[in-house]
Design a protein around this motif. Structure first.
Motif, short mmCIF file in Angstrom:
data_model
loop_
_atom_site.label_atom_id
_atom_site.label_comp_id
_atom_site.label_asym_id
_atom_site.label_seq_id
_atom_site.Cartn_x
_atom_site.Cartn_y
_atom_site.Cartn_z
N LYS A 17 0.82 -1.21 0.00
CA LYS A 17 0.00 0.00 0.00
C LYS A 17 0.85 1.25 0.00
O LYS A 17 0.48 2.27 -0.58
CB LYS A 17 -0.92 0.02 1.22
N VAL A 123 4.96 -1.16 3.28
CA VAL A 123 3.78 -1.38 4.11
C VAL A 123 2.67 -2.09 3.32
O VAL A 123 2.33 -1.68 2.21
CB VAL A 123 3.24 -0.03 4.66
N GLU A 125 -1.36 -4.04 3.74
CA GLU A 125 -2.57 -4.10 4.56
C GLU A 125 -3.05 -5.54 4.54
O GLU A 125 -3.23 -6.13 3.47
CB GLU A 125 -3.65 -3.17 4.00
N THR A 126 -3.23 -6.10 5.71
CA THR A 126 -3.70 -7.48 5.80
C THR A 126 -4.52 -7.65 7.08
O THR A 126 -4.11 -7.19 8.14
CB THR A 126 -2.55 -8.50 5.74
N GLY A 128 -7.14 -6.10 8.08
CA GLY A 128 -7.60 -4.85 8.68
C GLY A 128 -6.53 -4.08 9.42
O GLY A 128 -6.83 -3.11 10.13
N LYS A 129 -5.27 -4.48 9.30
CA LYS A 129 -4.19 -3.73 9.94
C LYS A 129 -3.01 -3.65 8.98
O LYS A 129 -2.98 -4.30 7.94
CB LYS A 129 -3.78 -4.38 11.26
N TYR A 130 -2.05 -2.83 9.36
CA TYR A 130 -0.86 -2.67 8.53
C TYR A 130 0.27 -3.56 9.03
O TYR A 130 0.48 -3.70 10.24
CB TYR A 130 -0.39 -1.21 8.54
N ASN A 179 2.05 -4.95 13.41
CA ASN A 179 1.03 -3.98 13.81
C ASN A 179 1.62 -2.59 13.59
O ASN A 179 1.74 -1.79 14.52
CB ASN A 179 0.60 -4.19 15.26
N THR A 181 2.26 1.21 12.62
CA THR A 181 1.50 2.45 12.69
C THR A 181 1.93 3.37 11.56
O THR A 181 3.08 3.82 11.51
CB THR A 181 1.73 3.16 14.04
N VAL A 182 1.01 3.62 10.65
CA VAL A 182 1.27 4.51 9.53
C VAL A 182 1.02 5.94 9.99
O VAL A 182 0.06 6.19 10.73
CB VAL A 182 0.33 4.15 8.34
N ALA A 187 -2.27 7.60 6.27
CA ALA A 187 -3.23 6.50 6.33
C ALA A 187 -4.63 6.96 5.93
O ALA A 187 -5.07 8.03 6.35
CB ALA A 187 -3.27 5.93 7.75
N VAL A 191 -9.22 2.95 7.65
CA VAL A 191 -8.45 1.75 8.06
C VAL A 191 -7.92 1.96 9.46
O VAL A 191 -7.46 2.98 9.84
CB VAL A 191 -7.29 1.49 7.08
#
Length: 191
Positions: A17, A123, A125-126, A128-130, A179, A181-182, A187, A191
């Protein structure tokens, strides 16, 4: 012996992403490079050019005169390397990734090699999280490619070797953050 199935816990990453670069800046007081606070979301990545690879380990075997078993087999882990091509010759990309200098409306290449270090986060996305594949400190070696312009685009070929850096209480050249954090300005809100 117990059998452990990994099917339900498999972490599959694909279709990144974001590609985030956090450049290091030179601190004249300490005479070292320190991680900066500016994060760049690199876009216009040429498809299928991005790799994070660990080189083959270097193995030194000391053979035993009296046996087929070695006395010692010294193994040194291979370095982590990064490569990608960015289809963007803007002054931001050239100065951030290749050490160019912008003066007025011109962007000048350095006369020799200029040290450029950055943290790189690829990064995904899988679930529902990064999830991010992170190289905390990479020494970049970027080159400009202006070729086959009728069928391609001018590019910056970015490559580099990862160095060990302290992350939390560990020293590592590479890690997976499950987990991640973007930065909030990057972001999407959903999401």
């Amino acid at each position: 012996m117990a059998t452990i199935s990994t099917g339900t816990t498999a972490l599959k990453v694909y279709n990144p992403k974001f590609m985030l670069f956090t450049p290091y800046i030179f601190d004249e007081e300490t005479d070292t490079f320190v991680k900066g606070s500016q994060v760049y979301r690199i876009e216009n990545i040429v498809r299928d050019t991005t790799t994070i690879t660990q080189e083959e380990p270097e193995e030194t075997r000391v053979d035993n005169e009296l046996s087929a078993d070695p006395i010692i087999n010294n193994v040194v882990a291979g370095a982590y390397t990064f490569a990608t091509n960015v289809g963007d010759l803007s002054s931001t990309i050239l100065s951030t990734l290749a050490g160019f200098e912008k003066v007025g409306n011109k962007v000048f290449a350095p006369a020799g090699y200029k040290e450029v270090y950055t943290e790189i986060a690829l990064v995904f996305e899988t679930g529902g999280k990064y999830v991010a594949a992170v190289l905390p400190k990479v020494q970049l070696n970027a080159t400009v490619l202006i070729e086959s312009i009728n069928t391609s685009v001018g590019q910056v070929a970015v490559a580099g070797v990862a160095y060990k850096e302290t992350v939390g209480d560990r020293e590592t050249p590479f890690y997976i953050d499950t987990n991640y954090t973007v930065p909030t300005d990057i972001a999407p809100a959903n999401v």
